[in-house]
Design an enzyme around this catalytic site. Structure first.
Site, PDB file in Angstrom:
ATOM      1  N   GLU A  73     108.392 -27.603  14.210  1.00 22.33           N
ATOM      2  CA  GLU A  73     109.698 -27.586  13.538  1.00 22.33           C
ATOM      3  C   GLU A  73     110.283 -29.031  13.204  1.00 22.33           C
ATOM      4  OE1 GLU A  73     112.791 -25.825  16.136  1.00 22.33           O
ATOM      5  OE2 GLU A  73     114.153 -25.662  14.450  1.00 22.33           O
ATOM      6  N   CYS A  91     115.072 -22.805  15.045  1.00 23.03           N
ATOM      7  CA  CYS A  91     116.543 -22.623  14.610  1.00 23.03           C
ATOM      8  C   CYS A  91     116.604 -23.165  13.160  1.00 23.03           C
ATOM      9  CB  CYS A  91     117.571 -23.423  15.631  1.00 23.03           C
ATOM     10  SG  CYS A  91     117.636 -22.841  17.198  1.00 23.03           S
ATOM     11  N   ASN A 105     113.928 -15.853  13.975  1.00 19.05           N
ATOM     12  CA  ASN A 105     113.448 -16.645  15.253  1.00 19.05           C
ATOM     13  C   ASN A 105     114.310 -16.406  16.478  1.00 19.05           C
ATOM     14  OD1 ASN A 105     112.582 -19.207  16.417  1.00 19.05           O
ATOM     15  ND2 ASN A 105     114.674 -20.051  16.431  1.00 19.05           N
ATOM     16  N   GLU A 106     115.004 -16.904  16.979  1.00 18.16           N
ATOM     17  CA  GLU A 106     115.560 -16.483  18.178  1.00 18.16           C
ATOM     18  C   GLU A 106     116.971 -15.456  17.935  1.00 18.16           C
ATOM     19  OE1 GLU A 106     116.550 -19.978  20.419  1.00 18.16           O
ATOM     20  OE2 GLU A 106     114.688 -20.111  21.634  1.00 18.16           O
TER      21      GLU A 106
HETATM   22  O1  AHR Z   1     112.445 -26.232  20.110  1.00 19.08           O
HETATM   23  C1  AHR Z   1     113.653 -26.457  19.984  1.00 19.08           C
HETATM   24  C2  AHR Z   1     114.914 -25.003  19.581  1.00 19.08           C
HETATM   25  O2  AHR Z   1     114.565 -24.086  20.802  1.00 19.08           O
HETATM   26  C3  AHR Z   1     114.044 -24.176  18.756  1.00 19.08           C
HETATM   27  O3  AHR Z   1     114.434 -24.641  17.311  1.00 19.08           O
HETATM   28  C4  AHR Z   1     114.792 -22.831  18.975  1.00 19.08           C
HETATM   29  O4  AHR Z   1     113.754 -21.835  18.664  1.00 19.08           O
HETATM   30  C5  AHR Z   1     114.886 -23.089  20.653  1.00 19.08           C
HETATM   31  O5  AHR Z   1     116.219 -22.554  20.950  1.00 19.08           O
END
Ligand code: AHR
Length: 646
Positions: free
Chosen positions: A34, A230, A361-362
């Site tokens: 990321e 994120c 994602n989350e």
């Molecule tokens: O790894 C950092 C963040 O942690 C990522 O973007 C997210 O998916 C998680 O909350």
């Protein structure tokens, strides 16, 4: 005299080397990339110029006007939104420098890392409407202002044209800056002022930092999850990751603010943007280079629920779903398809063999379920072979986790993405987490995890040995349950020592150097020593998962004909252990032992001591059916034995 150590009775373990318990997915241990902590821009994307196309909110951020030897001039930012909305700003430099120079300098990403005797490639898009020559002198300056590299150009075209020059640096400097000096009179328009090292990963022009990609390759990762995190979701939908805007001509990829720019008040990074120089084509190619299966994660019509939580109404979801379908065609389609042709035109006729994709994602809540159903139906209808990765939210337990877990199990979902940023104690305690999971339900992807020495996302977190050892203990549980856990990746992957937002991280770097944290070596040891099939390793008929501080798993590698034992001693005393190997095979007279340890739980690696905690190899004698070894305190050991005579 008998020493105190020799008086400790060996602990006996039994390995049934001929009883296969679970198959280990060949791509089980992967990596998660990321663009956080300046992982892409300022990190693995080797561009050295920050704000090269003047698209930051302050268009001249990172740039400073410069005068030398009596030269004068001025810089105007010109807005050409109507003509080029995706690259809206250029600069017009009015030069009045028949003697001396007028120009501008760029500070780089916390400076620029320059290496003596390496070649650098400077380029600029320029247009010179008026008559009379304007010459350009390019200089690299070290932190003290001395010139450590020089190049020259004379842009002449009245229409936009790319000009480039290569030169060799005369000194090494990690905080260099770039000076672009102009001589002559008149105006010149400039955009995309760029500087790359010639030596990049696979020496691709305008490519990736070779040392950082090498660290990934050294892990032999099974998959590459990208581009987040994120960042996929964006703080709002306008800020989400859009893969179609990340491919093709570099000056047509729209720069946007990086969502981590302002996320943490304690680590503000106002100069953090995404140029998408590392875009989806580069992600796919990097995955291919390092032998990893690509795993793109796509926005499912939801902005980050920790931020705005903005939603695309379900009746307006089509473009988002289409992005997912088009991505599969881009990755796998033939040259006779629209998106497969684009991939071919971009220089990669061979398909990328995409087999899985993350929907969101989350995410959590009813809104996710609604959108997930639409995405999943569309993808499965057209591409039934694509495995969908579904989110069970940001936490390892709790109401939302339980609700999503239940829903996805009822839907017979393919793979569930679990995330855990927890204490080292949690990791030790949860080595049994998957022992009782439904063997016939969805498979598990431990998509983001890392032990947090202080607390989830705390800037005080350390990448220390305690965290890494707890992850090793936990991972014995992942591997023991390889029939359920199909994939796992640590998070986040990269961090710039001067520009991070989130700690801990797997790999740290500055502008010239990099090192793996102790967690990096844990990940690497699991990946390089996974074997093909889990076999039972028991102590008095019980699994070894926390009792007396010991954690263990064993596998065989059918390809190399080896038995592989992984053992964690989280206790404070050395422990002699004996592994009795049952089953038909005999394992020769020696075994390779790889030891990762530190006597100090708080110990860390650093740029100054990059391998303070790193694997050490040795050979021990074995009798073919038994292994005797002493496992030091706070130690993770991998033991490899080669079968003989079979
Ligand atoms: O790894 C950092 C963040 O942690 C990522 O973007 C997210 O998916 C998680 O909350």
């Amino acid at each position: 005299m008998v020493t105190a150590r020799a008086q400790i009775t060996p602990m006996i373990f039994t390995i049934a080397a001929d009883k296969i318990k679970a198959h280990i997915e060949p791509n089980m241990y992967g990596i998660f990339f990321e663009d956080i902590n300046m992982a892409a821009d300022g990190g693995v994307y080797a561009e050295l110029v920050k704000n090269r196309s003047f698209e930051f909110n302050s268009p001249l951020a990172a740039w400073t006007e410069r005068l030398k030897g009596g030269g004068k001039g001025s810089i105007e930012v010109v807005d050409r939104t109507a003509e080029r909305p995706e690259n809206a700003h250029i600069i017009k430099v009015n030069v009045n420098a028949t003697t001396g120079y007028f120009g501008l300098s760029n500070e780089g990403f916390r400076g620029m890392g320059i290496k003596k005797d390496e070649r650098y490639s400077f380029s600029v898009n320029a247009r010179k409407p008026g008559t009379g020559p304007i010459t350009m002198l390019i200089e690299l300056h070290n932190a003290k202002g001395a010139v450590i590299g020089t190049g020259r150009l004379t842009p002449t075209a009245t229409q936009w044209k790319k000009y480039a020059v290569k030169f060799t640096a005369t000194a090494t400097e990690d905080k260099a800056s770039l000076y672009v000096w102009l001589k002559g009179t008149g105006a010149i328009d400039l955009d995309m002022i760029s500087l790359f090292p010639e030596h990049t990963w696979k020496n691709r022009p305008a490519g990736l930092r070779a040392d950082l990609v090498q660290k990934l390759a050294d892990m032999k990762p099974g998959f590459l999850r990208f581009p987040g995190g994120c960042i996929v979701e964006g703080r709002d939908l306008a800020n989400r990751y859009q893969w179609k805007k990340s491919i093709g001509d570099i000056d047509k990829r729209e720069t946007i603010i990086n969502r981590w720019n302002m996320e943490f008040k304690h680590r503000p990074t106002p100069d953090y943007y995404q140029t998408f120089g590392l875009g989806f084509m580069e992600y796919f190619m990097t995955a291919e280079d390092i032998g990893a299966s690509p795993l793109p994660i796509l926005n499912c019509g939801m902005a980050c629920q920790f931020n705005t939580g903005q939603l695309v109404p379900v009746d307006q979801l089509d473009p988002y779903v289409q992005d997912a379908l088009d991505l599969i065609e881009f990755a796998n389609g033939g040259p006779d398809t629209k998106w497969g042709k684009l991939r071919t035109d971009l220089g990669h006729p061979k398909p990328f063999n995409l087999k899985m994709m993350g929907v969101g994602n989350e995410q959590w809540g009813e809104q996710y379920i609604e959108r997930w159903k639409i995405f999943t139906k569309a993808i499965k209808d057209k591409y039934p072979y694509i495995k969908i990765i579904s989110s069970v939210g940001p936490f390892a337990a709790g109401e939302e986790f339980t609700r999503l877990d239940k829903f996805f199990r009822a839907q017979h979902a393919d793979i569930l993405d679990e995330h855990y940023y927890q204490s080292p104690k949690w990791f030790f305690d949860n080595a049994k987490r998957y022992d009782n999971y439904d063997r016939n339900g969805p498979k598990i992807f431990a998509g983001e995890y890392a032990a947090q020495s202080v607390g989830g996302g705390s800037p005080e977190n350390k990448n220390n040995w305690d965290c890494a050892l707890s992850e090793a203990a936990f991972m014995t549980g992942l591997e023991r349950n390889a029939d359920v856990v199909h994939m796992a990746s640590y998070a986040p992957l990269f961090a710039h020592v001067d520009a991070w937002q989130w700690r801990p991280d797997l790999i740290w770097f500055d502008n010239l150097r990099s090192y793996g944290s102790p967690s990096y070596y844990v990940q690497q040891l699991f990946s390089l020593n996974k074997g093909t099939d889990v076999v039972p390793l028991l102590q008095k008929g019980e699994m070894v998962s926390g009792k007396d501080g010991y954690y263990a798993t064993a596998s065989i590698d059918k390809g190399t004909n080896e038995l592989i034992i992984k053992f964690v001693n989280s206790g404070a005393t050395a422990q002699p252990v004996k592994f009795n190997i049952e089953g038909g095979k005999s394992y020769g007279k020696t075994a390779t032992v790889i030891t990762l340890r530190s006597a100090d739980k708080a110990a860390e690696n650093s740029l100054a001591a990059p391998t303070a905690i790193s694997p050490v190899k040795s050979l021990i004698n074995v009798d073919g059916k038994a292994v005797n070894v002493t496992v030091e305190p706070l130690t993770f050991k991998v033991i490899r034995l080669k079968a003989v005579g079979m």
